[in-house]
Design a protein around this motif. Structure first.
Motif, PDB file in Angstrom:
ATOM      1  N   GLY A 269     -25.400  21.316  36.882  1.00 55.66           N
ATOM      2  CA  GLY A 269     -25.018  21.207  38.295  1.00 55.66           C
ATOM      3  C   GLY A 269     -25.829  20.167  39.035  1.00 55.66           C
ATOM      4  N   HIS A 270     -25.124  19.245  39.720  1.00 55.40           N
ATOM      5  CA  HIS A 270     -25.835  18.180  40.439  1.00 55.40           C
ATOM      6  C   HIS A 270     -25.070  17.696  41.660  1.00 55.40           C
ATOM      7  CE1 HIS A 270     -23.016  16.225  37.779  1.00 55.40           C
ATOM      8  NE2 HIS A 270     -23.044  15.187  38.589  1.00 55.40           N
ATOM      9  N   GLU A 271     -23.983  18.373  42.036  1.00 54.40           N
ATOM     10  CA  GLU A 271     -23.199  17.935  43.209  1.00 54.40           C
ATOM     11  C   GLU A 271     -23.158  19.137  44.147  1.00 54.40           C
ATOM     12  OE1 GLU A 271     -19.610  15.216  42.563  1.00 54.40           O
ATOM     13  OE2 GLU A 271     -18.645  16.999  43.353  1.00 54.40           O
ATOM     14  N   ALA A 272     -24.083  19.191  45.106  1.00 54.42           N
ATOM     15  CA  ALA A 272     -24.274  20.429  45.855  1.00 54.42           C
ATOM     16  C   ALA A 272     -24.862  20.164  47.228  1.00 54.42           C
ATOM     17  CB  ALA A 272     -25.210  21.361  45.075  1.00 54.42           C
TER      18      ALA A 272
ATOM     19  N   GLY B 288     -22.872  14.326  47.095  1.00 57.17           N
ATOM     20  CA  GLY B 288     -24.034  14.369  46.203  1.00 57.17           C
ATOM     21  C   GLY B 288     -23.793  13.684  44.874  1.00 57.17           C
ATOM     22  N   CYS B 289     -22.525  13.419  44.542  1.00 57.77           N
ATOM     23  CA  CYS B 289     -22.272  12.630  43.325  1.00 57.77           C
ATOM     24  C   CYS B 289     -20.956  11.875  43.393  1.00 57.77           C
ATOM     25  CB  CYS B 289     -22.337  13.476  42.049  1.00 57.77           C
ATOM     26  SG  CYS B 289     -22.047  12.450  40.585  1.00 57.77           S
ATOM     27  N   GLY B 290     -19.855  12.562  43.115  1.00 56.93           N
ATOM     28  CA  GLY B 290     -18.585  11.892  42.807  1.00 56.93           C
ATOM     29  C   GLY B 290     -18.118  10.862  43.816  1.00 56.93           C
TER      30      GLY B 290
ATOM     31  N   VAL C 259     -18.313  21.009  40.689  1.00 59.12           N
ATOM     32  CA  VAL C 259     -18.452  20.676  39.269  1.00 59.12           C
ATOM     33  C   VAL C 259     -17.982  19.235  39.097  1.00 59.12           C
ATOM     34  CG1 VAL C 259     -17.667  21.240  36.937  1.00 59.12           C
ATOM     35  CG2 VAL C 259     -18.012  23.073  38.611  1.00 59.12           C
ATOM     36  N   CYS C 260     -18.800  18.419  38.426  1.00 60.18           N
ATOM     37  CA  CYS C 260     -18.478  17.008  38.164  1.00 60.18           C
ATOM     38  C   CYS C 260     -18.294  16.847  36.661  1.00 60.18           C
ATOM     39  CB  CYS C 260     -19.639  16.143  38.670  1.00 60.18           C
ATOM     40  SG  CYS C 260     -19.652  14.437  38.080  1.00 60.18           S
ATOM     41  N   HIS C 261     -17.589  15.800  36.255  1.00 64.08           N
ATOM     42  CA  HIS C 261     -17.353  15.649  34.807  1.00 64.08           C
ATOM     43  C   HIS C 261     -18.657  15.456  34.017  1.00 64.08           C
ATOM     44  CE1 HIS C 261     -14.108  15.170  31.775  1.00 64.08           C
ATOM     45  NE2 HIS C 261     -15.193  14.928  31.082  1.00 64.08           N
ATOM     46  N   THR C 262     -19.704  14.960  34.669  1.00 64.81           N
ATOM     47  CA  THR C 262     -20.969  14.774  33.939  1.00 64.81           C
ATOM     48  C   THR C 262     -21.568  16.124  33.510  1.00 64.81           C
ATOM     49  OG1 THR C 262     -21.290  12.785  35.278  1.00 64.81           O
ATOM     50  CG2 THR C 262     -23.157  13.499  33.972  1.00 64.81           C
ATOM     51  N   ASP C 263     -21.281  17.193  34.265  1.00 60.13           N
ATOM     52  CA  ASP C 263     -21.707  18.531  33.823  1.00 60.13           C
ATOM     53  C   ASP C 263     -20.964  18.908  32.533  1.00 60.13           C
ATOM     54  OD1 ASP C 263     -23.387  19.111  36.138  1.00 60.13           O
ATOM     55  OD2 ASP C 263     -21.512  19.261  37.260  1.00 60.13           O
TER      56      ASP C 263
HETATM   57 ZN   LIG Z   1     -21.648  13.768  38.898  1.00 63.49          ZN
END
Ligand SMILES: [Zn+2]
Ligand SMILES: NC(=O)c1ccc[n+]([C@@H]2O[C@H](COP(=O)([O-])OP(=O)(O)OC[C@H]3O[C@@H](n4cnc5c(N)ncnc54)[C@H](O)[C@@H]3O)[C@@H](O)[C@H]2O)c1
Ligand SMILES: [Zn+2]
Length: 371
Positions: free
Chosen positions: A68-71, A168-170, A46-50
């Protein structure tokens, strides 16, 4: 593959409306169409953008949705025209695509692909007769998702998915903001505002770029110890001072830092970060996410020689760079494990969201499907 070409019924965490807990539902995930890849999500973080999408950006067009986008996951099947990916490949979905053909992809200066925001694509998700919006094209809070092949990074089969999902993101976002966007220089002094995974990765990027002093700034004193793990030399809590934080930093650094990075998503902090930079050459990078408010600053701040810039996903072109970052992790050149404070099963996703909302975690990794 028994499921190829068929609709898959599986579990997903649906955000029916803003500001409400996610609801675990059975959803239908359609087969991938031309140039699309269907992925079995093994783990998601879970990222803060979610949270931003769920609690702040509450425009009704965005709901119902699967966030969800960090996976990380495994390719289940591919649509017509897909040659680069095959069932069984380990992959990381990308929220910012890389088509490799547009003028932006061909330029080494940016990751802003013309097709960057595939979130606009038709959704492959339905639930109870309703279409679910595919958040930034990825929708990883689901056992299966469908992503355009331009938004898939194929990674080393040796990579542990429950760790590298954070690339995948952070981690790429913060690290790249320091090394690609700010271009932090050896011997410099840096300040990083906000010490979630994004800010801590920015601290790590500043350190790897050779910064001699890295001042970590957060209103949550519990973040101090963690910041040191990634290379911070000082910690400042703005709440401990009556002076503006920019003045506190100027006093500590003989006039201001060379580089500052805003990893909060607050326009007031963006201004503070800019004003914390030294005149003449200070560079401030906006990393925190917000699209709801304008920022402001005095023009003289820039006329005096400061530069204000920003980046998405650390400026990385995802299909090329994420596999390289995975390799850097496997070669022990970048830290990933240290960002993970909690592991949970998928059905505890609302607990993971609450932890982040209250500043009690760095990253929670949720196991979604068996590998
Ligand atoms: Zn993110
Ligand atoms: N640019 C991009 O591509 C991109 C990608 C991912 C995330 N983001 C954004 O980056 C930001 C950070 O994400 P995260 O997952 O690390 O979030 P997080 O919630 O884990 O961390 C945010 C941190 O900021 C701190 N903070 C809050 N107010 C502050 C203030 N006034 N001064 C100093 N610190 C303050 C919090 O205590 C917390 O430690 C979010 O805005 C997120 O949406 C941007
Ligand atoms: Zn492109």
């Amino acid at each position: 593959m028994a499921t190829a070409g068929k609709v898959i019924k599986c579990k997903a965490a649906v955000a029916w409306e803003p500001n409400k807990p996610l609801v675990m539902e059975e959803v239908e995930v359609a087969p991938p169409q031309a140039n699309e890849v269907r992925i079995k999500i093994v783990v998601t973080a879970v990222c803060h953008t979610d949270l931003y999408q769920l609690f702040d950006n509450t425009h009704e067009d965005g709901f119902p949705t699967v966030l969800g986008h960090e996976a990380a996951g495994i390719v289940e099947s591919v649509g017509p025209g897909v040659t680069e990916y095959q069932p069984g490949d380990k992959v990381i979905p990308l929220f910012i695509a890389q088509c490799r053909e547009c003028r932006f992809c061909k330029s080494p200066r940016t990751n802003q692909c013309e097709k960057a925001w595939l979130g606009q694509q038709d959704s492959r998700f339905t639930c109870k007769g309703k279409t679910l919006v595919q958040f930034v094209g990825t929708s990883t809070f689901s056992e299966y998702t469908v992503v355009n092949q331009m938004a898939v990074a194929k990674i080393d089969p040796a990579a542990p998915l429950d760790k590298v999902c954070l690339l995948g993101c952070g981690i790429c976002t913060g690290y790249g903001a320091a090394v690609n966007t700010a271009k932090v220089e050896p011997g410099s002094t840096c300040a990083v505002f906000g010490l979630g995974a994004v800010g801590l990765a920015a601290v790590m990027g500043c350190k790897d770029a050779g910064a001699k002093r890295i001042i970590a700034v957060d209103i949550n004193p519990e973040k101090s110890e963690k910041a040191k793990v990634f290379g911070a030399t000082d910690f400042v809590n703005p709440k401990d001072h009556s002076k503006p934080i920019s003045q506190v930093l100027a006093d500590m650094t003989d006039g201001g830092v060379d580089f500052s990075l805003e990893c909060v998503g607050n326009v007031g902090v963006m201004r503070n970060a800019l004003e914390s930079c030294v005149v003449g050459w200070g560079v401030s990078v906006i990393v925190g996410w917000t699209d709801l408010e304008d920022f402001s600053a005095r023009p003289l701040q820039l006329m005096a020689g400061r530069t204000w810039k920003g980046s998405v996903f650390g400026g990385y072109k995802g299909r090329d760079s994420v596999p390289q970052m995975v390799k850097a992790y496997l070669d022990k050149k970048v830290k990933v494990d240290e960002f993970i404070t909690h592991n949970m099963t998928f059905d505890h996703i609302n607990d993971a969201i609450e932890l982040m909302k209250h500043g009690k975690c760095i990253r929670t990794v949720l196991s979604v499907s068996p590998q």
